[in-house]
Motif scaffolding. Structure first.
Motif, PDB file in Angstrom:
ATOM      1  N   ASN A 156     -10.139 -11.335  10.258  1.00 25.75           N
ATOM      2  CA  ASN A 156      -9.422 -10.089  10.496  1.00 25.75           C
ATOM      3  C   ASN A 156      -9.081  -9.968  11.974  1.00 25.75           C
ATOM      4  O   ASN A 156      -9.947 -10.197  12.839  1.00 25.75           O
ATOM      5  CB  ASN A 156     -10.270  -8.873  10.093  1.00 25.75           C
ATOM      6  N   GLN A 169      -5.017  -9.847   7.977  1.00 26.64           N
ATOM      7  CA  GLN A 169      -6.112 -10.513   7.274  1.00 26.64           C
ATOM      8  C   GLN A 169      -5.659 -11.877   6.774  1.00 26.64           C
ATOM      9  O   GLN A 169      -4.571 -12.012   6.212  1.00 26.64           O
ATOM     10  CB  GLN A 169      -6.586  -9.658   6.097  1.00 26.64           C
ATOM     11  N   LEU A 170      -6.520 -12.868   6.974  1.00 26.57           N
ATOM     12  CA  LEU A 170      -6.280 -14.227   6.491  1.00 26.57           C
ATOM     13  C   LEU A 170      -7.547 -14.702   5.801  1.00 26.57           C
ATOM     14  O   LEU A 170      -8.651 -14.558   6.338  1.00 26.57           O
ATOM     15  CB  LEU A 170      -5.934 -15.173   7.649  1.00 26.57           C
ATOM     16  N   ASN A 172      -9.332 -17.662   2.630  1.00 24.67           N
ATOM     17  CA  ASN A 172      -9.125 -18.861   1.814  1.00 24.67           C
ATOM     18  C   ASN A 172      -8.517 -18.476   0.468  1.00 24.67           C
ATOM     19  O   ASN A 172      -8.566 -17.316   0.060  1.00 24.67           O
ATOM     20  CB  ASN A 172     -10.449 -19.608   1.631  1.00 24.67           C
ATOM     21  N   PHE A 176      -3.386 -13.380   2.159  1.00 19.94           N
ATOM     22  CA  PHE A 176      -2.809 -12.767   3.340  1.00 19.94           C
ATOM     23  C   PHE A 176      -2.729 -11.259   3.101  1.00 19.94           C
ATOM     24  O   PHE A 176      -2.370 -10.809   2.004  1.00 19.94           O
ATOM     25  CB  PHE A 176      -1.410 -13.314   3.632  1.00 19.94           C
ATOM     26  N   THR A 327     -10.306  -6.263   2.002  1.00 18.11           N
ATOM     27  CA  THR A 327      -8.851  -6.278   1.866  1.00 18.11           C
ATOM     28  C   THR A 327      -8.335  -4.961   1.314  1.00 18.11           C
ATOM     29  O   THR A 327      -7.189  -4.875   0.930  1.00 18.11           O
ATOM     30  CB  THR A 327      -8.440  -7.425   0.919  1.00 18.11           C
TER      31      THR A 327
END
Length: 335
Positions: A156, A169-170, A172, A176, A327
């Motif tokens: 984040n 936010q990224l 696995n 996104f 998220t």
């Protein structure tokens, strides 16, 4: 005659002065929309309700010990013994006894926080929070497990503006997300979020609002994934707060509501709630001595015939881990 003051003129003058003072105060009380306060992060919109209604309930016995090596570094040890529920087709819960030991290392200073945990079941958890600048912060949350496809990593990037916050936010699985929240009045903030989960081929958008004063906090969220969340917290006094929340999924038609209380005493804190499914729960934290806390947890679900009771001790200075990088409501349905 020049010095003669008509009867009642002093009283009328005082009233006029009082009215003028009231008008001046009203002018000062008007909102300054060029200097609005910075809102709380988007994922913490229901923070007060979650703290009151959803403490860390547990079942069995728990013992936590934290040893500070210096002002920045500390080690923690945790022992947990209690039953674990296993999936079954029966309406009644099936539990098997389990025990875990957890070792942790913590490093905290003014700009960096590193939290690490290793459990005997093979799980490794790590949390990082780093202030890159005064306004930009990096948060990372990772979990590694032996189970296939259960390990995850989330990054984040949080930016704090004068009267707004934004987050990127990224994660696995090609996850996104982005969120933005803006103060529109001194007491109200509005925000939105979007996400894309490439692994699950899902996308969503959500909207939220929050209104707070010194005595109450009201928040609401709605998302295209079908979820709607409402919460309200009323501060009755300095020690007592009442809270309620409402969750609705208009796709599956699932509805859950709960109401609870939060009572803070001088050396103890008592929280409890009852929900629309008939489940009643309570959580007590009591400080027995400096650095020694006693914890009691109880949940009664008569409908499922599931009864949980736990007690624990916390010894040493408690180290609070950073909030897990979430998220938001829109992406919650994919987890």
């Amino acid at each position: 005659m020049a010095g003669f003051v008509p009867p009642g003129s002093t009283l009328l003058g005082n009233e006029a002065t009082s009215e003028a003072a009231k008008k001046i105060n009203e002018v000062h009380k008007k909102a300054d929309y060029l200097n609005l306060p910075c809102p709380i992060p988007y994922e913490e919109l229901h923070r007060e309700a979650l703290m009151s209604l959803k403490p860390e309930y547990f079942e069995g016995m728990r013992f936590d010990f934290t040893k500070g090596l210096n002002q920045k570094f500390s080690l923690s040890h945790s022992v947990m013994m209690g039953p674990m529920e296993i999936p079954s087709q029966s309406s009644e819960a099936i539990k098997i006894p389990t025990a875990h030991y957890e070792f942790g290392a913590n490093f905290i200073d003014q700009k960096t926080m590193l939290i690490g945990r290793v459990l005997t079941d093979g799980r490794v958890n790590a949390r990082v929070k780093c202030d890159l600048t005064d306004d930009l912060a990096l948060k990372a949350n990772a979990q590694l497990t032996n189970e296939p496809h259960m390990s995850h990593v989330m990054l984040n990037f949080d930016y704090k503006g004068k009267d707004y916050r934004s987050q990127l936010q990224l994660g696995n699985g090609a996850l996104f997300g982005a969120s933005y929240i803006q103060s529109v009045t001194p007491h109200m903030s509005l925000g939105a979020e979007v996400f894309w989960a490439g692994q699950h081929r899902k996308s969503g958008v959500g909207y939220a609002g929050r209104y707070e004063t010194d005595k109450m906090v009201a928040a609401g969220q709605v998302a295209s994934t079908g979820l709607m969340a409402l919460s309200y917290v009323q501060k009755v006094s300095e020690k007592v707060s009442l809270a309620t929340d409402f969750m609705y999924n208009y796709l599956s038609k699932d509805v859950t509501a709960s109401v609870g209380y939060d009572y803070a005493l001088r050396q103890a804190r008592l929280r409890g709630k009852i929900d629309s499914n008939g489940c009643t729960s309570a959580f007590l934290e009591e400080r027995l001595n400096m650095g020694l806390n006693f914890v009691l947890s109880a949940e009664l679900d008569h409908k499922k015939k599931d009864y949980k009771f736990g007690f624990g001790l916390t010894l040493g200075k408690f180290v609070a881990a950073a909030a897990a990088a979430g998220t938001g409501l829109a992406a919650s349905s994919i987890h």
